[in-house]
Write a protein that holds these residues in place. Sequence first.
Motif, PDB file in Angstrom:
ATOM      1  N   TYR A 358       0.817  -1.220   0.000  1.00 64.55           N
ATOM      2  CA  TYR A 358       0.000   0.000   0.000  1.00 64.55           C
ATOM      3  C   TYR A 358       0.849   1.268   0.000  1.00 64.55           C
ATOM      4  CZ  TYR A 358       0.687   1.153   4.975  1.00 64.55           C
ATOM      5  OH  TYR A 358       1.239   1.521   6.179  1.00 64.55           O
ATOM      6  N   ARG A 360       3.351   1.678  -1.962  1.00 62.38           N
ATOM      7  CA  ARG A 360       3.658   1.838  -3.392  1.00 62.38           C
ATOM      8  C   ARG A 360       5.072   2.368  -3.643  1.00 62.38           C
ATOM      9  NH1 ARG A 360      -1.705   5.157  -5.238  1.00 62.38           N
ATOM     10  NH2 ARG A 360      -0.792   6.619  -3.765  1.00 62.38           N
ATOM     11  N   ASN A 438       4.296   8.066  -0.760  1.00 59.20           N
ATOM     12  CA  ASN A 438       3.073   8.005  -1.560  1.00 59.20           C
ATOM     13  C   ASN A 438       2.184   6.808  -1.235  1.00 59.20           C
ATOM     14  OD1 ASN A 438       5.560   7.601  -3.952  1.00 59.20           O
ATOM     15  ND2 ASN A 438       4.365   5.843  -3.289  1.00 59.20           N
ATOM     16  N   ARG A 440      -1.224   4.738  -0.437  1.00 56.44           N
ATOM     17  CA  ARG A 440      -2.586   4.836  -0.948  1.00 56.44           C
ATOM     18  C   ARG A 440      -3.473   5.373   0.171  1.00 56.44           C
ATOM     19  NH1 ARG A 440      -2.738  -0.399  -2.910  1.00 56.44           N
ATOM     20  NH2 ARG A 440      -1.886   0.029  -4.968  1.00 56.44           N
ATOM     21  N   THR A 463       1.446  12.028  -0.432  1.00 56.59           N
ATOM     22  CA  THR A 463      -0.009  11.982  -0.542  1.00 56.59           C
ATOM     23  C   THR A 463      -0.586  12.469   0.795  1.00 56.59           C
ATOM     24  OG1 THR A 463       0.133   9.618   0.028  1.00 56.59           O
ATOM     25  CG2 THR A 463      -0.198  10.152  -2.287  1.00 56.59           C
ATOM     26  N   TYR A 486     -10.771   8.589  -3.408  1.00 59.37           N
ATOM     27  CA  TYR A 486     -10.470   7.182  -3.130  1.00 59.37           C
ATOM     28  C   TYR A 486     -11.701   6.362  -2.741  1.00 59.37           C
ATOM     29  CZ  TYR A 486     -10.238   8.885   1.729  1.00 59.37           C
ATOM     30  OH  TYR A 486     -10.524   9.450   2.939  1.00 59.37           O
ATOM     31  N   ILE A 491      -8.728   0.818  -7.242  1.00 59.28           N
ATOM     32  CA  ILE A 491      -7.298   0.938  -6.903  1.00 59.28           C
ATOM     33  C   ILE A 491      -6.465   1.319  -8.133  1.00 59.28           C
ATOM     34  CG2 ILE A 491      -5.267  -0.452  -6.266  1.00 59.28           C
ATOM     35  CD1 ILE A 491      -6.907  -1.575  -3.963  1.00 59.28           C
ATOM     36  N   GLN A 494      -7.030   4.997  -8.780  1.00 56.71           N
ATOM     37  CA  GLN A 494      -6.376   5.843  -7.772  1.00 56.71           C
ATOM     38  C   GLN A 494      -4.869   5.901  -8.020  1.00 56.71           C
ATOM     39  OE1 GLN A 494      -7.234   4.775  -3.682  1.00 56.71           O
ATOM     40  NE2 GLN A 494      -5.754   6.247  -2.901  1.00 56.71           N
ATOM     41  N   ASP A 495      -4.272   4.734  -8.315  1.00 51.34           N
ATOM     42  CA  ASP A 495      -2.828   4.698  -8.574  1.00 51.34           C
ATOM     43  C   ASP A 495      -2.472   5.570  -9.785  1.00 51.34           C
ATOM     44  OD1 ASP A 495      -2.633   3.000  -6.441  1.00 51.34           O
ATOM     45  OD2 ASP A 495      -2.038   1.229  -7.587  1.00 51.34           O
ATOM     46  N   ASP A 498      -2.824   9.306  -8.816  1.00 48.20           N
ATOM     47  CA  ASP A 498      -1.708   9.744  -7.965  1.00 48.20           C
ATOM     48  C   ASP A 498      -0.411   9.852  -8.754  1.00 48.20           C
ATOM     49  OD1 ASP A 498      -3.350   9.961  -5.762  1.00 48.20           O
ATOM     50  OD2 ASP A 498      -2.795   8.016  -4.905  1.00 48.20           O
TER      51      ASP A 498
END
Length: 552
Positions: A358, A360, A438, A440, A463, A486, A491, A494-495, A498
Motif C-alpha cells: 500500500y 507503493r 506516496n 494509498r 499523498t 479514493y 485501486i 487511484q494509482d 496519484d
Amino acid sequence: MTDFRNYSVPYQISSEYSKKVAYFSMEFAIHQPLKIYSGGLGFLSGSHLRSAYELKQNLIGIGILWKYGYYDQGRNQDQTLKAEWYEKTYSFLQDTGIKFQITIHGNPVWVKAMYLAPETFNSAPLFLLSTDLPENDYLSQTITHRLYDSDTAAKVAQFIMLGIGGAKLLDELNFNPDVYHLNEAHGVSAVFHLMRKFGSKEEVKKRLVFTTHTPEEAGNEKHDIYLCDQMGYFNGYPLEEVRELTGMEGDLFNHSLAAFRFARKANGVSKLHGKVSREMWSKYSDIPEITSITNSQNYTYWADKQLYHFMNTDNKPAFEDRKHYLKKRAFELVADQTGKLLDPNVLTIVWARRFAGYKRPDLITRDLARFEALINNPERPIQIIWAGKPYPSDYGAISTFNQLVHLSKKYPNVAVCVDYELTLSKRLKQAADIWLNNPRVPREASGTSGMTAAMNGAVNFSTFDGWICEFAEHGKNSFIVPTADYVNMSIPEQDHFDLENIFQVLEKEIVPTYYENKDKWDDIVEQGMKDVVEGFESNRMAKEYYEIMYKS
C-alpha cells in the motif's frame, strides 16, 4: 547495584509525571546496536522512551529480546534482497537475575529478563524478555528468536510472551504500575493475567489503555480462537468465559477488539486515524472513547543540530555548506553499497521506509517514459535512492524491491540500498532534498519517517494521509499530491491519478523551484524544520499520553 526485586525508576521523577506506567511494545528502536525492531512501530516506541527519559516520566518499557532481531538485509549475487538471520549479543544489557515460568501450549517455559539501563542510550528503563535459556527445550527457546515469526503458532506464543510474560515480570519486579499501556494489541494476553491479579474486568479496565496503529479492520491481527486456547493465551480461563469477557463470536480471536474492550481509553496515532478508527469500530459494542495522539519523533536523537543552529542564526552559507556535507557523507555509504557515486549538488529524492504494497514504493517508475525523462534531464538533473525492509515472507513486496534493484542497474543516478535500520535511515534523511511518501490514501495511520526527514533539512512530498494532514502547507513547508476520490475510484484508477499528479508536481513545481528559485526552496526547507519541531516532536507526544491517556 539495581534492586530488581523491588524496582523503581532510577532517576528523579518529575512531579507532573509521577503516575507509574508500564509500556508494552513488540519492538523498540532505541539505537542502532540494539536490533529488536522492524519499522515504524519500533521507531515510534523508541522515540517515546527517549522522551519519557528527557521529561523524567515514571515509565518503563516492556519488550522482547529478539535473538536474531527482525532480520539482516543482505544481497544475493545479483544484488537482489537476501533475508539473513544472525545471532545478536549485547554486552550493554544487564541480566536482572529474574527468571520465572509461564505456560505455553501446556508446557512450562522459563523466561529471563534483561535490562537496558537509562543512561546507556538515554531512554526510559527497558526490560526485555527472553526464552533463550538452557532450561527450555529447543522449541521454547525459539519463541524469542525472530520478531514477527511467520509461523502462526510461534506468533501466538510471542504474543503470550509479551502480554502474560510482561505482566508477570512486573509482579516479579514489584513495580505495580498505575497504568498498563498496550502499544498495539500484541500484548493483550496480559489482561488474562491481570484478571487473576485484580479479580474482575472492571478492575483491569481501570488500569489499561490501548494505542491502535492500524487504519483498516483487515490489518488487525486475528487468530483461531481454539489455537489461542490450546497455546495458553487465555491463562486458564475457559473459552465460554473468554467469549463472555471479550464479546468474541465465531472462530477468530481479534486481538485489537479484545484490547479495545478491556481498555478504559484508546487512541489512534493521528487526527485522521482517530476519526477513521472511531468510524471503523463504531459497529462494535463496549468500545471506549477513541481519541488521538499524533505520533512524533525525538529531536535529540534525530535532528541535525548544526542545521538548526545555522537556521536559527540566519547563517545561510553555513546552512548550505552543512547540508552539502551531510549529502556527500551519506552518498559515500550509498556508493559503498551500490557503486553509484551521487552528486551532492543534484536534487535528491529518497523513498525509504518499510516496504509494503500500500506504500507503493515503485509508483514513480510505473510510467517508465516519464520516469526516464525526469532522471535523464541534463539541464535539471535528479537522483533517486530507495531503501526499506519488506517483511521477509511478503513476497509481493520483496518482488517490488528486486524489480527496483534491477531497474537501478540501468542508471548511474538511481540506487537501492539494503540494511535499512536506524543509522541508514538517519543518513538517507540527511541525504534527501525531497522525502517522497506516496501511500494509498487513507491507509497510513500516521507515518513518521517524514518528521525525521524534515528535522534533517529534507522537504516532504506526500499523498495527503496520516500525520501529513496536520502538518502540510503545500508550497510553504512541503509539497502535497492532490487527493484522489479514493471512495469511488478503483485501486488502479487511484494509482493512475496519484502517479499523474506526482509527475505534475515534480515537473512543474519541485524541480523548477530547486534549480531556479533558491530563496523559495530554502524558505520551504526552513519552514518544514520549524513546523515539525513545533508539532511533531516526541516530548509533546509523551506529555500528551500523561495528560490524555494516563490520567484517571
